[in-house]
Design an enzyme around this catalytic site. Structure first.
Site, PDB file in Angstrom:
ATOM      1  N   ASN A  13       0.749  -1.273   0.131  1.00  8.89           N
ATOM      2  CA  ASN A  13       0.042   0.029  -0.106  1.00  8.89           C
ATOM      3  C   ASN A  13       0.875   1.182   0.025  1.00  8.89           C
ATOM      4  OD1 ASN A  13      -1.694   1.993   0.520  1.00  8.89           O
ATOM      5  ND2 ASN A  13      -2.355   1.323   2.626  1.00  8.89           N
ATOM      6  N   TRP A  14       1.002   1.945  -1.184  1.00 12.17           N
ATOM      7  CA  TRP A  14       1.983   3.141  -1.128  1.00 12.17           C
ATOM      8  C   TRP A  14       1.350   4.375  -0.640  1.00 12.17           C
ATOM      9  CZ3 TRP A  14       4.348   2.712  -6.886  1.00 12.17           C
ATOM     10  CH2 TRP A  14       5.280   1.694  -6.974  1.00 12.17           C
ATOM     11  N   LYS A  15       0.072   4.272  -0.365  1.00  8.71           N
ATOM     12  CA  LYS A  15      -0.646   5.637   0.205  1.00  8.71           C
ATOM     13  C   LYS A  15      -0.355   6.855  -0.571  1.00  8.71           C
ATOM     14  CE  LYS A  15       0.208   3.064   4.610  1.00  8.71           C
ATOM     15  NZ  LYS A  15      -0.045   3.398   6.068  1.00  8.71           N
ATOM     16  N   HIS A 105      -9.500   1.209   5.171  1.00  5.32           N
ATOM     17  CA  HIS A 105      -8.076   1.401   5.579  1.00  5.32           C
ATOM     18  C   HIS A 105      -8.284   2.377   6.715  1.00  5.32           C
ATOM     19  CE1 HIS A 105      -4.156   2.486   6.300  1.00  5.32           C
ATOM     20  NE2 HIS A 105      -3.560   1.338   5.709  1.00  5.32           N
ATOM     21  N   GLU A 107      -6.563   4.863   7.767  1.00  2.31           N
ATOM     22  CA  GLU A 107      -6.374   6.253   7.417  1.00  2.31           C
ATOM     23  C   GLU A 107      -7.530   7.048   6.805  1.00  2.31           C
ATOM     24  OE1 GLU A 107      -2.599   5.418   5.457  1.00  2.31           O
ATOM     25  OE2 GLU A 107      -1.557   5.082   7.305  1.00  2.31           O
ATOM     26  N   GLU A 178      -5.213  -4.961  10.630  1.00  5.20           N
ATOM     27  CA  GLU A 178      -4.342  -4.042  10.796  1.00  5.20           C
ATOM     28  C   GLU A 178      -4.328  -3.324  12.032  1.00  5.20           C
ATOM     29  OE1 GLU A 178      -2.422  -2.725   6.799  1.00  5.20           O
ATOM     30  OE2 GLU A 178      -4.447  -1.660   7.091  1.00  5.20           O
ATOM     31  N   GLY A 184       2.508   2.356  10.611  1.00  6.02           N
ATOM     32  CA  GLY A 184       3.443   3.317  10.273  1.00  6.02           C
ATOM     33  C   GLY A 184       4.286   3.644  11.683  1.00  6.02           C
ATOM     34  N   SER A 224       3.505  -2.045  10.199  1.00  6.85           N
ATOM     35  CA  SER A 224       4.804  -2.246  10.342  1.00  6.85           C
ATOM     36  C   SER A 224       5.737  -3.395   9.920  1.00  6.85           C
ATOM     37  CB  SER A 224       5.186  -1.788  11.800  1.00  6.85           C
ATOM     38  OG  SER A 224       5.245  -0.410  12.168  1.00  6.85           O
ATOM     39  N   GLY A 245       2.892  -1.179   4.154  1.00  6.53           N
ATOM     40  CA  GLY A 245       3.084   0.224   3.922  1.00  6.53           C
ATOM     41  C   GLY A 245       4.449   0.752   3.481  1.00  6.53           C
ATOM     42  N   GLY A 246       5.000   1.138   4.136  1.00  9.08           N
ATOM     43  CA  GLY A 246       6.459   1.624   4.144  1.00  9.08           C
ATOM     44  C   GLY A 246       7.508   0.946   3.468  1.00  9.08           C
TER      45      GLY A 246
HETATM   46  P1  PGA Z   1       2.786   0.281   7.341  1.00  9.43           P
HETATM   47  O1  PGA Z   1       1.338   0.441   6.750  1.00  9.43           O
HETATM   48  O2  PGA Z   1       3.375  -0.932   6.877  1.00  9.43           O
HETATM   49  O3  PGA Z   1       3.636   1.446   7.106  1.00  9.43           O
HETATM   50  O4  PGA Z   1       2.815   0.219   8.843  1.00  9.43           O
HETATM   51  C1  PGA Z   1       0.636  -0.771   6.939  1.00  9.43           C
HETATM   52  C2  PGA Z   1      -0.799   0.042   6.010  1.00  9.43           C
HETATM   53  O5  PGA Z   1      -1.332   0.893   6.244  1.00  9.43           O
HETATM   54  O6  PGA Z   1      -1.276  -0.874   5.269  1.00  9.43           O
END
Ligand code: PGA
Length: 268
Positions: A13-15, A105, A107, A178, A184, A224, A245-246
């Site tokens: 997930n590149w956000k 998600h 966010e 999640e 994050g 994470s 994500g990251g």
């Molecule tokens: P993260 O994000 O790996 O940066 O914690 C995961 C996500 O939001 O899907």
């Protein structure tokens, strides 16, 4: 049916990251490592990248050359078209060759007013349109600390899925557990915490639908995930992959997770 006969999925997930140049560089690096992505197993691991909206078309073109790699949208409206400024619809994505979407998600829930109700509308509509949906659920730190994790998971999952057919869910639904406190933050859930939550979710699906459905739905862990912590998590019997994500922004760390995922989940 054991966990290893379920679909396994590693998703990135590149956000709100990834310019065109960065998207091209990422996929070029993946194209140099085709063996990391093709497992050759009966049930190969599937790879899905969720870029920002502006990179969707580019990513679809580049991913065509790669084995078992699909592109998805981070957010999709439930209506087919209409006066919904800033949104995209399922048919618009399908036209681009996109058949996956994230829904709910944290966010989106935290910053863009996604609610249980809008997550339900999206899940129902997108599944009925034939998309693969990754429904995201997870508790905040205060919910965990007050012993409400299971109640939050139950509410998030049942409110989104009630009324859907078991058949649709078996074919097209994935769930991402999640924990919000792990997204994050660098603070990953322990393998036991992930397994407990995934096992609980599978039980919910069994009660709400049936045991076949519960055994078929892949449940991904997100929060994470990095090359140095993914193995123990992916080894858990009810963990069928990860939503990253990251660590999915860099092709080298995504490929390293891919390599480890194949080793742990497929055995080579
Ligand atoms: P993260 O994000 O790996 O940066 O914690 C995961 C996500 O939001 O899907």
């Amino acid at each position: 049916m054991g966990s290893r006969s379920r679909r396994r999925v590693i998703a990135g997930n590149w956000k709100m990251h990834g310019l065109q140049s960065e998207t091209r560089a990422f996929f070029a690096e993946l194209a140099h490592s085709p063996t990391e992505l093709s497992s050759g197993a009966d049930t190969p691991v599937e790879w899905v990248i969720f870029p920002a909206m502006t990179s969707l078309g580019t990513a679809v073109d580049l991913a065509r050359e790669l084995p078992m790699t699909a592109i998805g949208s981070q957010n999709t409206h439930w209506e087919m078209k209409g006066a919904f400024t800033g949104e995209v619809s399922g048919p618009m994505l399908t036209e681009l060759g996109i058949s996956w979407s994230l829904v709910g998600h944290s966010e989106r829930r935290q910053f863009f007013a996604e609610t249980m109700n809008t997550a339900r509308l999206r899940t129902h509509s997108l599944l009925e349109q034939g998309l693969q949906v990754i429904l995201c659920v997870g508790e905040t730190l205060s919910e965990r600390e007050s012993g409400r994790t299971e109640a939050v998971l139950e509410e998030g999952i049942l409110s989104a899925l009630t009324g859907l057919s078991a058949e649709l869910i078996q074919k097209q639904l994935l769930i991402a557990y999640e924990p919000v406190w792990a997204i994050g933050t660098g603070q990953v859930a322990t393998p036991e915490q992930a397994q407990d939550a995934h096992h609980f979710i599978r039980g919910l699906l069994s009660d709400a639908f049936d045991s076949v459905t519960a055994q078929k739905v892949p449940i991904l862990y997100g929060g994470s995930v990095k090359p140095d912590n993914c193995e123990q998590i992916l080894k858990q019997p009810d963990v069928d992959g990860a939503l990253i994500g990251g660590a999915s922004l860099s092709a080298s760390s995504f490929l390293e997770i891919a390599r480890l995922a194949k080793k742990v989940m497929v055995g080579f």
